[in-house]
Structure formats: structure tokens, C-alpha cells
Design a protein around this motif. Structure first.
Motif, short mmCIF file in Angstrom:
data_model
loop_
_atom_site.label_atom_id
_atom_site.label_comp_id
_atom_site.label_asym_id
_atom_site.label_seq_id
_atom_site.Cartn_x
_atom_site.Cartn_y
_atom_site.Cartn_z
N GLU A 1 0.83 -1.21 0.00
CA GLU A 1 0.00 0.00 0.00
C GLU A 1 0.86 1.26 0.00
O GLU A 1 2.02 1.24 0.42
CB GLU A 1 -0.93 0.03 1.22
CG GLU A 1 -0.22 0.24 2.54
CD GLU A 1 -1.17 0.47 3.71
OE1 GLU A 1 -2.39 0.52 3.51
OE2 GLU A 1 -0.66 0.62 4.83
N THR A 2 0.26 2.32 -0.48
CA THR A 2 0.84 3.65 -0.34
C THR A 2 -0.32 4.63 -0.18
O THR A 2 -1.45 4.33 -0.58
CB THR A 2 1.73 4.03 -1.55
OG1 THR A 2 2.46 5.21 -1.25
CG2 THR A 2 0.91 4.26 -2.80
N GLU A 3 -0.04 5.77 0.41
CA GLU A 3 -1.13 6.67 0.79
C GLU A 3 -0.75 8.12 0.56
O GLU A 3 0.40 8.52 0.77
CB GLU A 3 -1.46 6.44 2.26
CG GLU A 3 -2.68 7.18 2.77
CD GLU A 3 -3.03 6.76 4.20
OE1 GLU A 3 -3.82 5.80 4.36
OE2 GLU A 3 -2.51 7.38 5.14
N ILE A 4 -1.73 8.90 0.11
CA ILE A 4 -1.58 10.35 0.00
C ILE A 4 -2.59 10.94 0.97
O ILE A 4 -3.80 10.87 0.74
CB ILE A 4 -1.84 10.84 -1.43
CG1 ILE A 4 -0.87 10.16 -2.42
CG2 ILE A 4 -1.72 12.35 -1.51
CD1 ILE A 4 -1.21 10.39 -3.87
N ARG A 5 -2.10 11.52 2.06
CA ARG A 5 -2.98 12.01 3.12
C ARG A 5 -3.80 13.21 2.67
O ARG A 5 -3.29 14.14 2.07
CB ARG A 5 -2.16 12.39 4.36
CG ARG A 5 -1.61 11.21 5.14
CD ARG A 5 -2.75 10.43 5.79
NE ARG A 5 -2.25 9.32 6.58
CZ ARG A 5 -2.04 9.37 7.89
NH1 ARG A 5 -2.29 10.49 8.55
NH2 ARG A 5 -1.59 8.31 8.53
N GLY A 6 -5.09 13.18 3.00
CA GLY A 6 -5.97 14.29 2.72
C GLY A 6 -6.26 15.08 3.98
O GLY A 6 -5.68 14.84 5.04
#
Length: 304
Positions: free
Chosen positions: A79-84
């Protein structure tokens, strides 16, 4: 026909041509170079995981492994994530394993290639909701729709920690299209009476509980005018409706839809040794991913 392919290629923008080449290269890596990847070809399964991690890393998206064991061997969801700025999560997923006996170009090299391309295009951007890109292990039998299915393990983890997933989008076989008459079939005569008999569209499929998400997503996609799209929110017991990772999220109360070329009902090479990179329509595959970029952007910003 070669003329048809030339015509479609001419309709692509320069950005979509670059996207097409990117998708083709990633499918070739997964299905041409690595090939069959599952627990019976464990080294290749791990090679695929490492390729996905490297692609995320290269895009500036730090990858993370969520691992679990089957028979003493580690299996990895990546997984990878772009925080909002909001707690809601829009999750895009695709399984990277292939069925026993198949190199898995369409199933599901296309889903993973689409996932990586979308991740690259959102890297460095900001959205209101958090964007999460996840590639799941062990979607195929014998793990399919069991607690050992990678997406089921992952969705269980999300539920335990209270993740607020507002939309799960499963990319499942998104690279094959046909203009031939009667190239599209359906699991029931009833469905065949209402939907096209030519397999030149992309499908949006959800369960009844995900109908609002499905309606929003297909409406946004149709606005792009990239490619014909058909959608249905159907009971999960109908064959094909629950045949991917969105099923795992439904089991945990999350809304989810599958984006698919409906391979079991269209693709002659489904789950076979001939599911190789040369069988795919990369022009229309690129149009699907280009349209989905707009869908995800609007869902993540809370716009319809």
C-alpha cells in the motif's frame, strides 16, 4: 483490423499515448517478464511485490507492506497513501497474483498497471479525502473469497483500526475490448436483454449497498466521454458481481465497486496460459485509466 487500431490511436491525446506506453510496459513486466505469480510460484509472487514497491517508490509514494502468513510463508499486500484533510479514504485496489497456469496479463496485470499509473498521476497532488493505492496478494483460488484472500485480510485490518473508507474501487481485468457482434455475454438471460451484446465498453459493477457510489462513479466517467461505460448495482449472488477484491470490503461494511472489462463473459483467454500481453487493446485500456483519473479526483474531493 490494423486500420481500426490506427483510428483509435489517432484519437488519443499526447498524454494518453504516454499513458498507453506506460501501461503496456508494466503489463509486459508483470506478465511477460515475471509471468505466473502465485503461492506455487512464490519467488515470482515476491518479484511482483518488489516491482510494485519499486514503482511506488520511484513515483515518490513510499510503499508499505501489510503482511500475513500462509503455511509459514509471508504474503504481502502493498500500500501507499496520500494524506488528505478529511478522515474519509478513497481506496483504489488491484490484485497482483495470477491464477495457477496463467501469466495473468489481463487478469490482473492490467489492474496493477492501472493502479500504478493512477498512483503516479496523483503523486504530489492534494485532495480532501485521503487517497490509498493498494495491490493485494492471493485473490485467485484457492484463496478466493476466504479469510486468506489478501484483500479480506486487509479489509479486516481496516475495520479493526476504524478506517473510514468511503469508496473502494477494484480494478479487475480492464484491458480487453472487442467490436465483434455477440462478443459480450452475461451470467443470465435477464441481464443480456438490457445490456450490449458487443464487448466494447467498460463495466462498473457493485452490490446493492454500493449503488450510490456506483452511480456517482459512472456518471463522472461518462462525462469524460472517453469510452462507453455500462453499470449495474446487483445482488452479490449473481455470478461475476462479487468476483474480485471489492467482495472483501463488502464483508466489512464498506462500499465498493469493480471496474472491469467483464473478462469471464468476454475475454477468450480468461484464466488460461494464453492470457499474454499481446492480447490486449492498449488504446482503450489507456482511455479507461484516463477516465478513472477524473473519477477518483472527484470522489476524493467530494464532488459528483
Amino acid at each position: 483490423m490494423p486500420g481500426q487500431k490506427t483510428l483509435r490511436a489517432a484519437t488519443l491525446s499526447s498524454e494518453e499515448i504516454a499513458l498507453r506506453n506506460e501501461l503496456k510496459a508494466d503489463v509486459q513486466k508483470l506478465a511477460g517478464e515475471i509471468g505466473e505469480r502465485n503461492m506455487w510460484h512464490y519467488a515470482k509472487l515476491n518479484a511482483a511485490a518488489e516491482f510494485i514497491e519499486g514503482a511506488f517508490q520511484e513515483a515518490g509514494l513510499p510503499p508499505r507492506r501489510d503482511s500475513y502468513q500462509i503455511d509459514g510463508r509471508e504474503c504481502h499486500n502493498i500500500e501507499t497513501e496520500i494524506r488528505g484533510t478529511r478522515p474519509e479514504i478513497v481506496l483504489v485496489g488491484a490484485h497482483y497474483d495470477s491464477v495457477i497456469g496463467a501469466p495473468g496479463a489481463n487478469d490482473n496485470g492490467t489492474g496493477v498497471a492501472g493502479l500504478l499509473a493512477l498512483g503516479r498521476r496523483f503523486a504530489g497532488k492534494s485532495t480532501s479525502a485521503t487517497l490509498r493505492f493498494v495491490s493485494f496478494v492471493n485473490e485467485e483460488p484457492p484463496f478466493f473469497q476466504t479469510p486468506q484472500m489478501g484483500s479480506y485480510v486487509y479489509a479486516s485490518l481496516c475495520k479493526r483500526r476504524g478506517d473510514k473508507i468511503s469508496a473502494m474501487i477494484s480494478l479487475e481485468t480492464i484491458g480487453y475490448f472487442s467490436d465483434a457482434p455477440r462478443s459480450q455475454t452475461y451470467p443470465s438471460i435477464g441481464l443480456g436483454a438490457f445490456y450490449p451484446t458487443v464487448g466494447n465498453f467498460i463495466g462498473f459493477v457493485g452490490n446493492v449497498g454500493s449503488r450510490d457510489l456506483l452511480r456517482r462513479a459512472i456518471s463522472i466517467f461518462r462525462e469524460t466521454k472517453k469510452l462507453p461505460a455500462e453499470g449495474a448495482a446487483l445482488p452479490a449472488f449473481i455470478p461475476g458481481v462479487a468476483w474480485s477484491d471489492q467482495w472483501a470490503f463488502w464483508q466489512h461494511g464498506y462500499p465498493g465497486i469493480m471496474i472491469t472489462d467483464t473478462a469471464p463473459f468476454r475475454y477468450p483467454h480468461y484464466h488460461s496460459a494464453t492470457d499474454t500481453p499481446d492480447k490486449l487493446d492498449y488504446d482503450r485500456f489507456a482511455l479507461v485509466v484516463s477516465g478513472l483519473e477524473k473519477v477518483i479526483a472527484k470522489l476524493a474531493d467530494g464532488n459528483e
